[in-house]
Design an enzyme around this catalytic site. Sequence first.
Site, PDB file in Angstrom:
ATOM      1  N   ALA A  99       0.855  -1.176   0.000  1.00  8.17           N
ATOM      2  CA  ALA A  99       0.000   0.000   0.000  1.00  8.17           C
ATOM      3  C   ALA A  99       0.893   1.228   0.000  1.00  8.17           C
ATOM      4  CB  ALA A  99      -0.929   0.013   1.216  1.00  8.17           C
ATOM      5  N   HIS A 134       4.433  16.808   3.485  1.00 11.24           N
ATOM      6  CA  HIS A 134       5.029  15.812   4.366  1.00 11.24           C
ATOM      7  C   HIS A 134       6.218  16.420   5.113  1.00 11.24           C
ATOM      8  CE1 HIS A 134       2.750  12.807   2.030  1.00 11.24           C
ATOM      9  NE2 HIS A 134       2.895  12.042   3.083  1.00 11.24           N
ATOM     10  N   LYS A 138      10.897  12.971   4.300  1.00  8.92           N
ATOM     11  CA  LYS A 138      10.226  12.174   3.271  1.00  8.92           C
ATOM     12  C   LYS A 138      11.123  12.079   2.047  1.00  8.92           C
ATOM     13  CE  LYS A 138       6.497  10.285   1.323  1.00  8.92           C
ATOM     14  NZ  LYS A 138       6.032   8.946   1.707  1.00  8.92           N
TER      15      LYS A 138
END
Length: 237
Positions: A99, A134, A138
């Site tokens: 995912a 973010h 990241k």
Amino acid sequence: MRIALIGYGKMGKAIEQIAISRGHRIDLIIDQNNQEDLCKENLKNIDVAIEFTNPQSALNNYQTCFDANIPIVSGTTGWLEHLPEVQLKCENGSGFFYASNYSLGVNLFFELNKKLTELMAPFKEYNIDMEEIHHIHKLDSPSGTAITLAEGIIKNHPIKELWIEGMSSEAKEVSIYSKRHGSVPGTHTITWHSEVDQISIQHQAYSRKGFALGAVLAAEFMPKKQGFFGMKDLLNL
């Protein structure tokens, strides 16, 4: 359940806490200082591996687990150009769960995004932009979540054909604006705008706990499974 935790950063530690609170054991922890310990011998009593590392090491980690016949739950993004290789492994008996975002809320947001796109598709006066924010650590840009959202738009809109990072004036393109600030866990905003109004939907994560819980739920789903799975399988969406 006996878990191998591959990647022991902030996400790995959050996953460890939730897994233990749900009655599981962390029997193997791999980080950048002991990568050599990820081997078939050390995986022989493991039920499932949870992998949150980086695009450079992810494929080698997957291969080691495949060789040991251990199902994998991965949250690493930025490696999808190699997706056909992983899918082929799954067709040959391996188990893999991927995912771009393990938050239960985000995966419901994916479905909301698709439904809104279907509703907006007949109205050509509306264009669409996406913003993702973010934390400064990241590694990939745009985020895997933003790309998944963009793909959901492209599949459900007759004009949109591709996404780009930054501003676009092309009707066929979905613009994604990526920002990196402080310690933001993740905020994604999708805006449909015309000359007279706009419609926005947003998902904002408050902490990593939501992502970690989803990863542990995926790990509970995977033992003894073969094939390629995702959050739609887990949530019956």
